[in-house]
Write a protein that holds these residues in place. Structure first.
Motif, short mmCIF file in Angstrom:
data_model
loop_
_atom_site.label_atom_id
_atom_site.label_comp_id
_atom_site.label_asym_id
_atom_site.label_seq_id
_atom_site.Cartn_x
_atom_site.Cartn_y
_atom_site.Cartn_z
N PHE A 18 1.03 -1.26 0.05
CA PHE A 18 -0.03 0.07 -0.21
C PHE A 18 0.89 1.27 -0.01
O PHE A 18 1.93 1.28 0.46
N ASP A 19 0.47 2.24 -0.57
CA ASP A 19 1.03 3.40 -0.71
C ASP A 19 0.90 4.61 0.53
O ASP A 19 1.83 5.20 0.90
N GLU A 20 -0.31 4.23 1.14
CA GLU A 20 -0.57 5.01 2.27
C GLU A 20 -1.15 4.05 3.33
O GLU A 20 -2.13 3.32 2.85
N GLY A 21 -1.13 4.53 4.66
CA GLY A 21 -1.85 3.52 5.53
C GLY A 21 -0.93 3.60 6.90
O GLY A 21 -0.19 4.40 6.98
N PRO A 22 -1.52 2.95 7.62
CA PRO A 22 -0.95 2.95 9.36
C PRO A 22 0.49 2.71 8.96
O PRO A 22 1.00 1.56 8.36
N GLY A 23 1.42 3.44 9.57
CA GLY A 23 3.17 3.33 9.43
C GLY A 23 3.52 3.84 8.33
O GLY A 23 4.63 3.82 7.93
N LYS A 24 2.69 4.25 7.25
CA LYS A 24 2.82 4.99 5.75
C LYS A 24 2.10 6.00 5.83
O LYS A 24 1.25 6.02 4.91
N GLY A 70 -4.04 11.07 6.19
CA GLY A 70 -3.93 10.53 7.50
C GLY A 70 -4.95 11.24 8.72
O GLY A 70 -5.18 12.47 8.32
N PRO A 71 -4.96 10.47 9.81
CA PRO A 71 -4.78 9.20 9.97
C PRO A 71 -5.61 8.24 9.60
O PRO A 71 -6.39 8.59 8.85
N TYR A 72 -5.02 7.11 9.31
CA TYR A 72 -5.51 5.91 8.58
C TYR A 72 -6.30 4.93 9.39
O TYR A 72 -6.62 3.84 8.94
N ARG A 73 -6.44 5.23 10.63
CA ARG A 73 -7.41 4.30 11.56
C ARG A 73 -8.42 5.18 11.71
O ARG A 73 -8.48 6.31 12.34
#
Length: 505
Positions: A70-76, A81-84
């Protein structure tokens, strides 16, 4: 496509990721990469009651193992974001209130007991209770109560939900990229809950707000979300936002019978339905995974790609970059795709034959270490080169080639009866004497020497070669016998022949 393609995979961390979820992630990834777009991972954890410890890490590790980056997400972290969702919860209330102001939503104060009583009353009259245009103005909500009464209830901190106000007698026309044009009658829809008084949005509101704020251009998801499509479409309209394009993927069906593929089917028929092994934190139950069962990620990805899509050509084997080039959303099927465990093994066998020998040898070394068998890396690599063509899994190389590492301790009774007859022990003793004299123990030199000796003695080849193989292997299996002898070496070959004479003679 003019605007930038942005897609998302938005699982809930409520347990292990099913391979149906992996396929959804894969199709999103392929679509994004095909159109030079972004693939976003968003964790939808608004339902904290169903949250399972370790599930989010499991999802991320599964995608990494499959090569679906994935290009963006938790940790990236990216720009959206945020992604949560649990980290975004403070932003949803204002959107729910915005819908109330524009008359697309309303406060509802009905208690669970009151709604239950309505349901029972309808059931007794042979009807189904639906909270919508039909009865909402007779229930406890801001459409039936005065402004002062509503304010009073809110000030008194009474429990409430915010419901979407579904229009009456409207025909919605929505296009699905896979299913084509759809018409939905709004009169049949219920007024779904969007927001709860505990400050948490429901899936529907959070999903739409996040997709809009993350500038998602295409929503590619499983067909189980089709019943929510009308509401999501109307929410976009209610906010005055442009809706993304929607595509609903077909179900992955059971190998036998009807219905969606489940963990129970895998347990019953002996195949994994999860990418990685999963240990349930509450029960301790362990579910097997494709990785631990010895599958290559390439085989799993190739198999999943074909569950609901085909390239329109005869080609069946695709690496991930080839899938990106070939993938078209228009070639995804409408109907469900039946899961075939044997086809997965067929893909696995292909990728085993294609695999670079070194990583396969490393996996075989790991199996040997667990069995406390010592062997040099160079030797293990030679065994892999010999046995890889016959194998589906790395474990098969061990099962079919164990004799390269350990001497047989027993002999197949049927083969022993057939090949070890009167006089065989004497012939095998003569073979030992011959091999003791043999200086060059390479396979070709051995073959020439043993063949010449058999011809000089004037006995049938079977009388020598069958008991010879039985002595080295313990059964009638394995590659060229001279190769086996050369691999295990002179001393070990003689030792195994002697052991067979002692045991079978």
């Amino acid at each position: 496509m003019s605007a930038k393609v942005r897609v998302r995979f938005a699982p809930s961390p409520t347990g292990p990721l099913h391979i149906g979820g992996v396929r959804t992630a894969l199709y999103n990834y392929l679509f994004a990469k095909k159109h030079k777009g972004d693939f976003v991972l968003r964790i939808e954890d608004t339902d904290q009651n169903r949250y399972v410890e370790g599930a989010e890490n499991y999802i991320i590790e599964s995608l990494e193992w499959c090569g679906i980056a994935f290009d963006e997400g938790p940790g990236k972290e990216g720009d959206y974001g945020p992604y949560r969702q649990s980290e975004r919860k403070d932003m949803y209330r204002k959107y729910a209130e915005q819908l109330i102001k524009s008359d697309h939503a309303y406060y509802a104060f009905d208690t669970a007991d009151e709604l239950d009583a309505h349901r029972k009353d309808h059931e007794e009259r042979g009807k189904t209770f639906i909270y919508n245009w039909h009865n909402r103005e007779k229930l406890q909500n801001s459409l039936s109560l005065s402004e002062d009464e509503v304010r009073e209830k809110l000030d008194a901190d009474e429990n409430y939900v915010i419901r979407f106000k579904s229009p009456k007698d409207e025909k919605l026309h929505i296009k699905d990229e896979i299913r084509g044009d759809m018409e939905i009658d709004t009169s049949t829809l219920d007024d779904k809950v969007l927001f709860k008084s505990d400050g948490m949005p429901t899936y529907h509101l959070a999903n739409i707000v996040d997709d809009h704020l993350m500038q998602i251009s295409h929503v590619i998801r499983g067909e189980e979300w089709l019943p929510s499509l009308a509401l999501h479409f109307m929410l976009y309209r209610g906010f005055g936002w442009d809706a993304p394009k929607f595509a609903h993927l077909p179900l992955i069906l059971k190998p036998q019978g009807k219905g969606k593929l489940s963990k129970r089917d895998g347990d019953k028929l002996g195949f994994p339905v999860f990418p990685l092994e999963w240990k349930d934190p509450s029960s301790g139950e362990i579910s097997t995974g494709y990785r631990e069962d010895g599958y290559f990620p390439e085989a799993v990805i190739n198999m999943l790609a074909f569950l609901g899509w085909n390239p329109g050509t005869e080609q069946e084997f695709f690496k991930l970059d080839e899938l990106v080039k070939a993938f078209e959303i228009s070639r995804v099927h409408k109907g469900g795709a039946k899961f075939d465990p044997e086809k997965t093994k067929w893909f696995q066998q292909h990728y085993m034959h294609e695999a670079d020998e070194k990583p396969v040898a490393e996996k075989l070394e790991y199996i040997l270490q667990k069995k406390e068998i010592k062997a040099s890396s160079a030797y293990v690599l030679e065994v892999v080169k010999l046995m890889k063509e016959r194998a589906v899994f790395v474990n098969d190389i061990w099962e079919q080639g164990y004799f390269f590492f350990v001497a047989p301790t027993s002999y197949d009774p049927k083969n022993a009866k057939k090949s070890w007859k009167e006089g065989t022990s004497e012939i095998m003793q003569e073979l030992i004497d011959l091999l003791k004299e043999q200086q060059d123990f390479e396979a070709e030199a051995l073959q020439v020497r043993v063949k010449t000796w058999i011809e000089e003695k004037g006995i049938g080849f079977g009388k020598v070669m069958q008991p010879f193989r039985l002595a080295l292997v313990g059964a009638m299996q394995g590659p060229d016998l001279y190769v086996i002898a050369a691999m295990i070496g002179k001393e070990e070959t003689i030792s195994r022949l002697q052991n067979a004479i002692n045991t079978l003679g």
